[in-house]
Design a protein around this motif. Sequence first.
Motif, PDB file in Angstrom:
ATOM      1  N   GLY A  95       0.796  -1.230   0.000  1.00 51.96           N
ATOM      2  CA  GLY A  95       0.000   0.000   0.000  1.00 51.96           C
ATOM      3  C   GLY A  95       0.821   1.268   0.000  1.00 51.96           C
ATOM      4  N   TYR A  96       2.144   1.138  -0.231  1.00 48.33           N
ATOM      5  CA  TYR A  96       3.008   2.325  -0.217  1.00 48.33           C
ATOM      6  C   TYR A  96       2.563   3.361  -1.247  1.00 48.33           C
ATOM      7  CZ  TYR A  96       7.134   5.223  -1.144  1.00 48.33           C
ATOM      8  OH  TYR A  96       7.973   6.289  -1.364  1.00 48.33           O
ATOM      9  N   ALA A  97       2.384   2.936  -2.490  1.00 50.80           N
ATOM     10  CA  ALA A  97       2.024   3.872  -3.556  1.00 50.80           C
ATOM     11  C   ALA A  97       0.701   4.570  -3.251  1.00 50.80           C
ATOM     12  CB  ALA A  97       1.943   3.147  -4.897  1.00 50.80           C
ATOM     13  N   MET A  98      -0.276   3.819  -2.791  1.00 50.04           N
ATOM     14  CA  MET A  98      -1.595   4.401  -2.510  1.00 50.04           C
ATOM     15  C   MET A  98      -1.541   5.419  -1.383  1.00 50.04           C
ATOM     16  SD  MET A  98      -3.585   3.095  -4.766  1.00 50.04           S
ATOM     17  CE  MET A  98      -5.247   3.402  -4.191  1.00 50.04           C
ATOM     18  N   SER A  99      -0.553   5.282  -0.491  1.00 47.48           N
ATOM     19  CA  SER A  99      -0.450   6.204   0.645  1.00 47.48           C
ATOM     20  C   SER A  99       0.374   7.445   0.318  1.00 47.48           C
ATOM     21  CB  SER A  99       0.175   5.484   1.845  1.00 47.48           C
ATOM     22  OG  SER A  99       1.563   5.249   1.642  1.00 47.48           O
ATOM     23  N   ASN A 100       0.943   7.514  -0.889  1.00 53.02           N
ATOM     24  CA  ASN A 100       1.743   8.667  -1.293  1.00 53.02           C
ATOM     25  C   ASN A 100       0.870   9.893  -1.573  1.00 53.02           C
ATOM     26  OD1 ASN A 100       4.923   8.698  -2.493  1.00 53.02           O
ATOM     27  ND2 ASN A 100       4.158   6.817  -1.546  1.00 53.02           N
ATOM     28  N   TRP A 101       1.448  11.075  -1.320  1.00 48.41           N
ATOM     29  CA  TRP A 101       0.735  12.342  -1.488  1.00 48.41           C
ATOM     30  C   TRP A 101       1.329  13.149  -2.634  1.00 48.41           C
ATOM     31  CZ3 TRP A 101      -3.326  14.051   1.789  1.00 48.41           C
ATOM     32  CH2 TRP A 101      -3.642  13.161   2.822  1.00 48.41           C
ATOM     33  N   GLY A 102       0.575  14.166  -3.052  1.00 46.76           N
ATOM     34  CA  GLY A 102       1.043  15.070  -4.092  1.00 46.76           C
ATOM     35  C   GLY A 102       0.271  14.969  -5.398  1.00 46.76           C
TER      36      GLY A 102
END
Length: 610
Positions: free
Chosen positions: A411-418
């Motif tokens: 879930g790293y990518a889904m938790s990224n912001w911007g």
Amino acid sequence: MGILMKLLFRKITCLLFMLIFVQGATMAYDDAFTPYTPKQNEQVYRKNVYKISAINPTTATNWTASMYPGLRGANQLVVYTPEYSTPSTGTNEYGGEAIVEGNIVTSLSGADSLIPSNGIVISAHGRAKAWLNKNIEIGTIISIDKATMTITAYNTSRSYLFAAKEKIEEATTIMNYYQKNSFSYNAKPTKTYLAKAKHYVRKAEHNTSELQQFASLAVQNANLAMAAAIPYKASELKGIWIRPTSKNEASIIASLDHLKATGINNIFLETYFHGRTIFPSETMKKYGFIEQYENFIGIDPLKIWITEAHKRGMKVNIWFESFYTGNKPNVGNTILAVKPEWSNVNLRNIDAPLPVASTSEHNGYFLDPANPEVQNFLFDLIKEIVCNYNPDGINVDYARYPQSVSARYAGYAMSNWGYTQFAREEFKLIYGVDPVNIAYSDTKMWNEWDKYRQDKVTEYIEGVSKICRQNRIFLTAVVFPNRQMALETKQQDWTTWSDNNFIDGFTPLFLTCDAKTIKMMIFDMLKEMSPRTKLYAGLFVTFMDGSEEDLVRQIHETRKLNLGGIILFDYAHLQEKYIKTLTKSIFSNNTVLTGNSKQNCRKGSYDRRK
């Protein structure tokens, strides 16, 4: 042939040594997983049992904690061994930890403790933390039963004597360090306390019926010896972060007098936080935002703090929460109610119709660093503060994106912001792809997306730097000390800020009570920053209600590494016990020469649109 035999002999000897060392460490680590039997004549004063939630947690074995730092969830007690996936626990500041070597607790910490090669770390949150605080102290003997997933804490006569002797040895080591490194060092007060501590240890050893009482007196005097052992250092910045609450001049003056008496010479005053200013702001008014924090209407506390601090020879640094707007509802004239398009957004909530809160950061809202309108607004606000109030320094905080989970978790990518509309359009214009369609597995494009976001934060720091340089204002920044995690989870590239001389100093928050952990973190930071950039250690011990000795140990580590000074977090948690410790020897009322003198303000023309 003789040479080959010698080389073979050396290699075999080396391998045997390594095998013995590893076996020895494993045996010591296994001690905590062995049933404990009190020795002959050993008195057991307390024996308490608690349920373990996980040992060396993973997202599979402790999935309910998968979104929490260190994979330690709410109200959980977790055990970390040397077999854990990282060298430290990685936990946040809302728990408590005990470091165990062999089967004996050798130190207590608050968060992110290093895992000893010969032991374990017990980490607890909520109800489990309350149990740990009540039943575990230095010298406590630990026994873990894997079959029942329970931990037993024994507090015995052996425990109390161990704690007393360890404290005496530690205070002696600190005293010897300063005796060796300073010709003018006065060891007499420390030696006096140590003599008393040793006297009480002898009485404890010969009076088993009063062992607890005498051992406790030995510990008290050893702690006093530690506080007296560290000398005052005139050139050191002695700071504290303050969230202002005083609503009148008399109260502000009283706070400053209190801090002056404590030995503080630099205050870091929270001036722009939760999307509001403590002073009546023309910039906020111009943008249609709330003109002043509601609690301070009718008074200009910033003016009073600076004026009165300077009368006392104290410096004032503006603590400025850059891209964070707080966790209150976005209504009325709040920033994101007026400018919802400025809001940051993560990939998971890309289609959300309203501003998205960061659940891992107190459900707070963040602005978009990529949006030039956001940066120009912050530049305007900083210029207003610099020109109207002439502070000694600017301390930028939240110069980053909201926190994502670590890349090693699902879930790293889904938790990224911007993933804002502006950033997506600009990135696509440059690279021909919408970042929404970039998978983490696409290393080349993901790295470009990372760099795009990191560069946006760096552009902001560069802009603030130009404002400060033009007006001879000392610029510092709150950063996360682990560079890789700062880049990976917050898009904060502080090494580039340092290498380009955009910044005068870093004020990293070390979210731990453990002196060994902070020493490692400081070493790691110094390797990644320019020697021109000063380092001021942000100590979190007071916020975590650590012991006075924890604070002394951490200050000792900063002194050994010759840092620019320390900053305590924060004034609201500066209890009397810490003040007594600091004023015994470590702190004094002298001032530090950082910052600027009164001068004409130069707003400059730095603008992201140019």
